[in-house]
Design an enzyme around this catalytic site. Structure first.
Site, short mmCIF file in Angstrom:
data_model
loop_
_atom_site.label_atom_id
_atom_site.label_comp_id
_atom_site.label_asym_id
_atom_site.label_seq_id
_atom_site.Cartn_x
_atom_site.Cartn_y
_atom_site.Cartn_z
N GLN A 128 15.53 17.07 -48.48
CA GLN A 128 15.25 18.48 -49.06
C GLN A 128 13.60 18.72 -48.37
OE1 GLN A 128 14.45 17.81 -53.16
NE2 GLN A 128 13.86 19.89 -53.60
N GLY A 129 13.47 19.95 -47.91
CA GLY A 129 12.27 20.36 -47.24
C GLY A 129 11.55 21.30 -48.20
N SER A 131 8.17 20.41 -50.28
CA SER A 131 6.69 19.87 -50.40
C SER A 131 6.13 19.97 -48.81
CB SER A 131 6.56 18.74 -51.02
OG SER A 131 6.84 18.80 -52.36
N SER A 163 12.59 12.58 -48.85
CA SER A 163 13.42 11.37 -49.35
C SER A 163 14.56 11.02 -48.45
CB SER A 163 13.72 11.54 -50.84
OG SER A 163 13.12 11.77 -51.93
N GLU A 246 18.04 20.06 -60.25
CA GLU A 246 17.34 18.91 -60.14
C GLU A 246 16.88 18.30 -61.44
OE1 GLU A 246 13.83 17.21 -57.19
OE2 GLU A 246 13.55 18.98 -57.94
N ASN A 370 3.59 17.15 -64.22
CA ASN A 370 3.54 17.54 -65.64
C ASN A 370 2.88 18.99 -65.85
OD1 ASN A 370 4.77 15.02 -66.07
ND2 ASN A 370 3.17 14.25 -67.76
#
Length: 392
Positions: A128-129, A131, A163, A246, A370
């Site tokens: 996953q690209g 951040s 990841s 997600e 959060n």
């Protein structure tokens, strides 16, 4: 509110539990309770193929795309039994839970035919690209850019916290394709082959010694012009749709793993005498109550909708479990005392409870902090006005 499952759903549970037990006490015994998500990649690839061959790989996908069309309740049941059996983290998680559902919802028929079968079989793995060093939870601030050069996109920039990118074959990337655009405008969602000269992957060594995350650099990386999902300039819509996947059912089955962690903390407290401390006993009781609340909240969500989608109440799950789990890690270290700060070896091979503390520190950050979760609850679940976002 339904606090249980139907007889048919319990029969589904028995079927899943029996298969998982046979495999993880047999040919895949070496993968039981595997802590590192980057360990034993060859064996975990074989595990992914075994899941596919037995019909357990993509049970939540529609039957038209190779899944079982499982209900939300069945998906949660399988996730629970998967965790209860001590099965390893899915090496294909990003493909199955994120890329696949995104392509099913937003992808063209050609993209679905090309990418969905190898994802479900475990033949191709994804990263996953999203951040970037200057854009973590604020995806509207991404700076990685792509420009068309003939029939290909050329990509330049950097992503971080990718990841398992070291094992991936493809990466989906949120990039800026409109020169001079800002915020959520001018973004596109590209599918990019990761094994090419224009991409460099550097592992990020974590506090617990593992290296599941990476920095990913794009220096003239290329992908076909057809590998844009949802249309050029519609990347924000696709990216937000993916985040909904997600934060969905994939988080609910974690509770069985949480139960195992809590039981180990209780056992450690009894063994070293920490259970005699009234404050420790109080915190254990609070953690147990929180775990039960988490369970009943999940069942309440299920009882509200027998279909395949999560209700608005489900938007509270991530912030609740992440905060609870981080506190559980702190409790584990307080129960262990100073001895829990010493690794078993020089390569930081911590046992389960210290590793729980180290890894749970990130729970309230990844997948949306959060603070971001509170915005989502306010704006999407409660329908409150959006916070000011300047000229975005």
């Amino acid at each position: 509110m339904r606090l249980g499952f139907t007889p048919e759903q319990e029969a589904f549970r028995l079927e899943a539990a029996a298969w998982l037990s046979a495999q993880l006490n047999g040919p895949f015994k070496m993968l039981r309770d595997l802590r590192s998500q980057s360990a034993m990649p060859d064996e975990r690839r074989a595990w992914e193929r075994a899941l596919f061959d037995a019909g357990w790989s993509v049970i939540g996908w529609p039957k038209a795309h190779g899944g079982r069309g499982a209900s939300l309740a069945e998906q949660v049941i399988f996730a629970e039994e998967y965790a209860r059996a001590g099965a390893p983290g899915r090496m294909s998680h990003i493909g199955i839970e994120l890329a696949g559902p995104t392509l099913i919802h937003f992808g063209s028929p050609e993209q679905q035919a090309r990418f969905l079968p190898p994802i479900s079989r475990g033949d191709e793995y994804w990263a996953q690209g999203y951040s970037e060093p200057g854009a973590g939870s604020d995806l509207g601030n991404v700076r990685t850019r792509a420009r068309l050069d003939g029939d290909q996109w050329v990509i330049d920039g950097q992503k971080i916290w990718t990841s398992l990118a070291q094992f991936a074959d493809w990466i989906f990337v949120l990039v800026r394709t409109e020169e001079g655009s800002r915020g959520t405008k001018g973004l596109s969602f590209l599918l990019v082959p990761i094994r090419q000269p224009g991409i460099t992957i550097r592992p990020i060594r974590q506090m617990n010694g593992h290296a599941e995350f990476n920095e990913t650099f794009f220096d003239g990386a290329r992908t076909d012009a057809a590998n844009v999902v949802g249309g050029v300039g519609n990347g924000w819509q696709v990216a937000m749709g993916l985040l909904a996947f997600e934060r969905g059912v994939s988080t609910l089955g974690q509770q069985m793993g949480f139960v195992a962690e809590f039981d180990q903390i209780v056992a450690a407290a009894k063994a070293n005498g920490a259970a005699r401390d009234p404050l420790i006993r109080q915190r254990l009781a609070k953690a147990y109550a929180g775990l039960k609340i988490m369970r009943y909240a999940s069942l309440r969500t299920l009882s509200a909708d027998e279909g395949h989608s999560l209700s608005r109440e489900a938007s509270t799950h991530k912030i609740y479990w992440a905060t609870w789990h981080r506190a559980l890690g702190e409790l584990a270290m307080d129960v262990l005392g100073q001895g829990g700060e010493i690794a078993d070896s020089t390569d930081y091979a911590f046992p389960m409870l210290p590793n729980l503390f180290l890894s749970s520190r990130a729970d309230t950050i990844y997948g949306g902090t959060n603070q971001i979760q509170r915005n989502l609850i306010a704006e999407r679940a409660l329908g409150l006005p959006r916070e000011p976002r300047g000229d975005r």
